[in-house]
Design a protein around this motif. Structure first.
Motif, PDB file in Angstrom:
ATOM      1  N   ALA A  75       0.808  -1.225   0.000  1.00  0.00           N
ATOM      2  CA  ALA A  75       0.000   0.000   0.000  1.00  0.00           C
ATOM      3  C   ALA A  75       0.840   1.273   0.000  1.00  0.00           C
ATOM      4  CB  ALA A  75      -0.950  -0.011   1.201  1.00  0.00           C
ATOM      5  N   ALA A  76       1.853   1.312   0.863  1.00  0.00           N
ATOM      6  CA  ALA A  76       2.605   2.559   1.008  1.00  0.00           C
ATOM      7  C   ALA A  76       3.313   2.969  -0.277  1.00  0.00           C
ATOM      8  CB  ALA A  76       3.611   2.432   2.152  1.00  0.00           C
ATOM      9  N   MET A  77       3.545   1.997  -1.164  1.00  0.00           N
ATOM     10  CA  MET A  77       4.201   2.332  -2.428  1.00  0.00           C
ATOM     11  C   MET A  77       3.344   3.214  -3.326  1.00  0.00           C
ATOM     12  SD  MET A  77       6.277  -1.155  -3.408  1.00  0.00           S
ATOM     13  CE  MET A  77       7.291  -0.406  -4.709  1.00  0.00           C
ATOM     14  N   SER A  78       2.096   3.483  -2.909  1.00  0.00           N
ATOM     15  CA  SER A  78       1.305   4.464  -3.654  1.00  0.00           C
ATOM     16  C   SER A  78       2.023   5.808  -3.722  1.00  0.00           C
ATOM     17  CB  SER A  78      -0.079   4.634  -3.022  1.00  0.00           C
ATOM     18  OG  SER A  78      -0.886   3.513  -3.330  1.00  0.00           O
ATOM     19  N   LEU A  79       2.895   6.083  -2.759  1.00  0.00           N
ATOM     20  CA  LEU A  79       3.671   7.327  -2.809  1.00  0.00           C
ATOM     21  C   LEU A  79       4.684   7.312  -3.951  1.00  0.00           C
ATOM     22  CD1 LEU A  79       4.282   8.166   0.967  1.00  0.00           C
ATOM     23  CD2 LEU A  79       2.767   9.342  -0.654  1.00  0.00           C
ATOM     24  N   LEU A  80       4.898   6.147  -4.555  1.00  0.00           N
ATOM     25  CA  LEU A  80       5.796   6.049  -5.716  1.00  0.00           C
ATOM     26  C   LEU A  80       5.018   5.798  -7.011  1.00  0.00           C
ATOM     27  CD1 LEU A  80       8.625   3.939  -4.046  1.00  0.00           C
ATOM     28  CD2 LEU A  80       8.660   6.390  -4.545  1.00  0.00           C
ATOM     29  N   ARG A  81       3.720   6.050  -6.980  1.00  0.00           N
ATOM     30  CA  ARG A  81       2.894   5.879  -8.188  1.00  0.00           C
ATOM     31  C   ARG A  81       3.454   6.730  -9.332  1.00  0.00           C
ATOM     32  NH1 ARG A  81      -2.643   5.244  -7.929  1.00  0.00           N
ATOM     33  NH2 ARG A  81      -2.813   6.448  -6.011  1.00  0.00           N
ATOM     34  N   GLY A  82       3.786   6.084 -10.434  1.00  0.00           N
ATOM     35  CA  GLY A  82       4.257   6.819 -11.604  1.00  0.00           C
ATOM     36  C   GLY A  82       5.647   7.401 -11.460  1.00  0.00           C
ATOM     37  N   TYR A  83       6.358   7.003 -10.400  1.00  0.00           N
ATOM     38  CA  TYR A  83       7.714   7.530 -10.197  1.00  0.00           C
ATOM     39  C   TYR A  83       8.642   7.044 -11.302  1.00  0.00           C
ATOM     40  CZ  TYR A  83      12.242   8.198  -7.883  1.00  0.00           C
ATOM     41  OH  TYR A  83      13.526   8.559  -7.572  1.00  0.00           O
ATOM     42  N   ALA A  84       8.442   5.805 -11.723  1.00  0.00           N
ATOM     43  CA  ALA A  84       9.220   5.249 -12.831  1.00  0.00           C
ATOM     44  C   ALA A  84       8.339   4.250 -13.560  1.00  0.00           C
ATOM     45  CB  ALA A  84      10.475   4.562 -12.313  1.00  0.00           C
ATOM     46  N   ASP A  85       8.152   4.448 -14.849  1.00  0.00           N
ATOM     47  CA  ASP A  85       7.334   3.533 -15.636  1.00  0.00           C
ATOM     48  C   ASP A  85       8.089   3.122 -16.881  1.00  0.00           C
ATOM     49  OD1 ASP A  85       4.779   3.310 -14.285  1.00  0.00           O
ATOM     50  OD2 ASP A  85       4.575   5.456 -14.640  1.00  0.00           O
ATOM     51  N   ASP A  86       7.528   2.142 -17.563  1.00  0.00           N
ATOM     52  CA  ASP A  86       8.050   1.742 -18.871  1.00  0.00           C
ATOM     53  C   ASP A  86       9.509   1.307 -18.799  1.00  0.00           C
ATOM     54  OD1 ASP A  86       5.511   2.501 -19.890  1.00  0.00           O
ATOM     55  OD2 ASP A  86       6.170   4.574 -20.007  1.00  0.00           O
ATOM     56  N   GLN A  87       9.855   0.653 -17.667  1.00  0.00           N
ATOM     57  CA  GLN A  87      11.201   0.131 -17.462  1.00  0.00           C
ATOM     58  C   GLN A  87      11.104  -1.383 -17.305  1.00  0.00           C
ATOM     59  OE1 GLN A  87      13.922   2.108 -17.204  1.00  0.00           O
ATOM     60  NE2 GLN A  87      12.719   3.982 -17.394  1.00  0.00           N
ATOM     61  N   VAL A 110       5.157   5.164   5.462  1.00  0.00           N
ATOM     62  CA  VAL A 110       4.197   4.052   5.441  1.00  0.00           C
ATOM     63  C   VAL A 110       2.816   4.533   5.894  1.00  0.00           C
ATOM     64  CG1 VAL A 110       3.632   1.796   6.439  1.00  0.00           C
ATOM     65  CG2 VAL A 110       5.974   2.291   5.686  1.00  0.00           C
ATOM     66  N   GLU A 111       2.776   5.415   6.865  1.00  0.00           N
ATOM     67  CA  GLU A 111       1.483   5.912   7.330  1.00  0.00           C
ATOM     68  C   GLU A 111       0.760   6.695   6.229  1.00  0.00           C
ATOM     69  OE1 GLU A 111       1.670   8.170  10.927  1.00  0.00           O
ATOM     70  OE2 GLU A 111      -0.478   8.607  10.932  1.00  0.00           O
ATOM     71  N   ASP A 112       1.476   7.630   5.628  1.00  0.00           N
ATOM     72  CA  ASP A 112       0.836   8.461   4.604  1.00  0.00           C
ATOM     73  C   ASP A 112       0.531   7.653   3.338  1.00  0.00           C
ATOM     74  OD1 ASP A 112       0.896  10.620   6.299  1.00  0.00           O
ATOM     75  OD2 ASP A 112       2.781  11.418   5.502  1.00  0.00           O
ATOM     76  N   GLY A 113       1.479   6.802   2.947  1.00  0.00           N
ATOM     77  CA  GLY A 113       1.255   5.992   1.741  1.00  0.00           C
ATOM     78  C   GLY A 113       0.091   5.031   1.913  1.00  0.00           C
ATOM     79  N   THR A 114      -0.025   4.459   3.105  1.00  0.00           N
ATOM     80  CA  THR A 114      -1.132   3.534   3.365  1.00  0.00           C
ATOM     81  C   THR A 114      -2.466   4.279   3.348  1.00  0.00           C
ATOM     82  OG1 THR A 114       0.322   2.101   4.658  1.00  0.00           O
ATOM     83  CG2 THR A 114      -2.042   1.849   5.009  1.00  0.00           C
TER      84      THR A 114
END
Lengths: 446, 446
Positions: A75-87, A110-114
């Protein structure tokens, strides 16, 4: 008629109810009553109207169905949504995701991303999610605060990360967390050995022993790519699935995530052991990982659930998209348009998920006595009309924005598309701050 | 600075502008001015603020981009959305779709179905669509009334249908329609021979001759399935694409829809002749038709555009879903996650579509002098935050419900998610009446 049916906390009158069990059924002109967090009645509307309910919600044009169970994510990785794509997978991990995580992941992340993930999941109909990430204690506390049902899989690696030193340390902390939440109505805490290539055989054996002793579920990334399987086979002369079986790690408590590389013998082994498969079709496609043979698994009697994986590799946590993609991909792969019909895809997103997480006695279908985890979906808009078959519309025409209401254990978490427990403006400010911090400090390769 | 830049009908201040051309560019803190239906300026905001505009729209949190161009569909079939799903192609057509069409398709069906389709398309960001269906005159009139740009491909078959008797009759009516709309700013009328298996060689030769004479585009269903190609090859000892080439029907005016069966020689032929491919990934998956080799086509220099196909086989007309599926499917098929990056998928949905329809001098990108066909997408919600790369969010995280505004030729057709030219309640009543009529009279096999 029992007393339960004569009184209720809440009575909901939608246009139709899709209970998921029985399979494929749509109940027209039925109503549902909730009492003490559970489903207390599911009746034809004329009978339901006799119930003395504290509150009544009229939902004309809506279908009512069980909330979705997203069986795999970070869940917390939502803070990295679109940080790197097409790799490709390894550059994506090694050059972007892992350095960003190393620099930024802490309890606040983790708190904010969740919270960001839960906001998105609730707005698109998910009521239970499974999570595997650092600081699982923070994820568990955040989900509990926001009224979200979850399975926390505490991560186990051979090596140190921000949350632990070694496998023993992860297991010790994880079991303490499991103890903290043992009476929680919303949270289960289970083993999350990351993958056979990050957890050695002796540590996997420890997990097998402890999980059996505690009768606890285990979730593991498995056969995500052909390369992973070939490397293991070359190094150990054994495929990862076979190794798990030898270690006693394949059972009805095991959740195998991805499984894009499957021989017929693998499918037979999964069926024989009762292990579950968590299919993540959009993530598998986006990372070019491969295709899980879902229709063959289902034919063999293997329980297949659905997961979005993280928003960093999807890039959304929307189970409507995942159901649709699962159905379309299975048809394409099998060359048969009749494979994985709408009712099957919906079952994967609900009751199959409940079975995979060992929660099928509590959630996954609308049945009297189960927890009141349910969503209302407005099918009256031009995107979902005409309405010959509600199941078709739910799987092939909805995009998640039609979800208007959601209850978890009878508590409203979404009302008329408004989140009841999350302040979106305050959340947006915190997310924006993370974005700037991550952008400012990262030495990104492009 | 020209006079055009000093006055404008409308000045829009979004957070960022994605002009599509130049490829992959995102302009932060820029504004766009519209005058007399065209884009009259695209400038950094401080310079744009000097423009004397009749109206100013502030769109904080939004991206502004060209409206999508949906290059293949059958709009009126939206009235059959979800009527029959999870069926193999031929039973789906023969037992469900064709009998329903035979019983119900008339001018009223096409008018209401087209309005329903346009409502959905506008709400999900499409500003131009291509249509191939019976009563193309009704579709053209409906689109014009609702301010929607379209390419009407008048259908041609060897046999009689509700709209015509034989190929000559279809062509005669179609050319009369083309004449009616020759001065239309929004509508082009082109040849729509249905497919090589429904239009014989001599009639296709007629189309080739007339289309060349009139310099008119031609759209045709081609190589939708392997079976279609194998049957043609067995019957005529020639693959359909080769036959079209022999008849002079492959040119930069030709739009080949589907193309799931492609040999390397086919790709070379498409590249050499300048014919366009319209890729319909969701329909191809749902009907288990196959996978178009999009990355190979693009590498070879073939222009590839996107289409949803009809809502009866998709089941939506949402180009966000189509972009995402196109990107994910290309990565999966090629085994390379770097293939068909977000900017490429967005180009397919916009400028490549404009090229395929022969409209690239008018639409498909935000450039001064082009028609003002543009959409605003709200990226401030939890589904599309944080925002590292707007292009990633547009392709991988949006589901269409984030489209708040749309202009076609400078005319607003969507404002704050409200359709300006369609009364949704009245439309819903007509759609519901069709649903009941179709359900009541159909002798459906299940």
């Amino acid at each position: 008629m029992t007393l339960q049916q004569k009184k209720a906390d809440l009575l909901i009158h939608p246009d139709c109810i899709v209970p998921v069990l029985p399979h494929g059924v749509v109940l027209q002109n039925h109503s549902i009553a909730l009492s003490e967090g559970c489903i207390s009645a599911l009746l034809p509307r004329p009978e339901a109207e006799a119930i003395n309910a504290h509150e009544i919600v009229e939902l004309p044009g809506h279908a009512l169905l069980p909330g979705f169970i997203n069986c795999h994510g970070h869940a917390a990785m939502s803070l990295l949504r679109g940080y790197a794509d097409d790799q490709p997978l390894m550059p994506w991990l090694e050059q972007y995701i892992w350095p960003a995580e190393q620099a930024h992941v802490n309890e606040g992340f983790v708190e904010d991303g969740t919270e960001l993930a839960i906001a998105e999941m609730v707005r698109s109909g998910t009521t239970t999610f499974s999570d595997m990430y650092f600081f699982p204690d923070v994820c568990a506390a955040t989900a509990q605060k926001l009224g979200m049902r979850c399975q926390i899989t505490f991560p186990i690696f051979d090596f140190a990360t921000a949350w632990g030193l070694d496998a023993d340390d992860y297991i010790r902390k994880g079991l303490a967390l499991r103890d903290d939440f043992k009476h929680s109505p919303l949270t289960t805490v289970v083993f999350g050995p990351h993958a056979p290539y990050t957890v050695c055989e002796s540590n996997l054996a420890k997990v097998a022993t402890l999980a059996a002793e505690l009768d606890a579920p285990v979730q593991i990334h498995l056969h995500e790519t052909v390369t992973e399987v070939l490397q293991a086979a070359a190094q150990y002369e054994e495929r990862p699935l076979d190794m798990l079986h030898r270690l006693g790690l394949l059972s009805p408590r095991t959740q195998c995530v991805h499984m894009t590389d499957l021989r017929d013998e693998d499918i037979a082994l999964l069926a024989a052991t009762g292990a579950h498969v968590v299919h993540c079709p959009q993530s598998n496609m986006k990372l070019a990982s491969g295709i899980c043979r879902v229709s063959n698994l289902l034919e063999a009697g293997v329980n297949v659930a659905l997961g979005t994986d993280s928003a960093a590799s999807n890039n959304d946590l929307n189970m409507f998209g995942e159901m649709q993609t699962a159905a379309l991909l299975a048809k394409l792969q099998s060359g048969d348009a009749s494979v994985l019909a709408a009712a099957d895809a919906l079952a994967m997103a609900t009751i199959n998920g409940a079975k995979a997480l060992g929660l099928e006695d509590r959630v996954g279908s609308l049945e009297v006595g189960k927890q009141a985890d349910l969503i209302a979906v407005d099918l009256s808009g031009p995107e979902t009309q005409p309405l010959y078959h509600p199941l078709s519309q739910l799987v092939y025409a909805c995009n998640g924005s039609q979800v208007t209401h959601s209850w978890i254990g009878g508590e409203p978490v979404l009302e008329r598309r408004q989140l009841t427990r999350i302040n979106l403006e305050a959340l947006a400010r915190r997310v924006s701050a993370w974005q700037h911090q991550i952008n400012d400090t990262a030495s990104r390769p492009k």
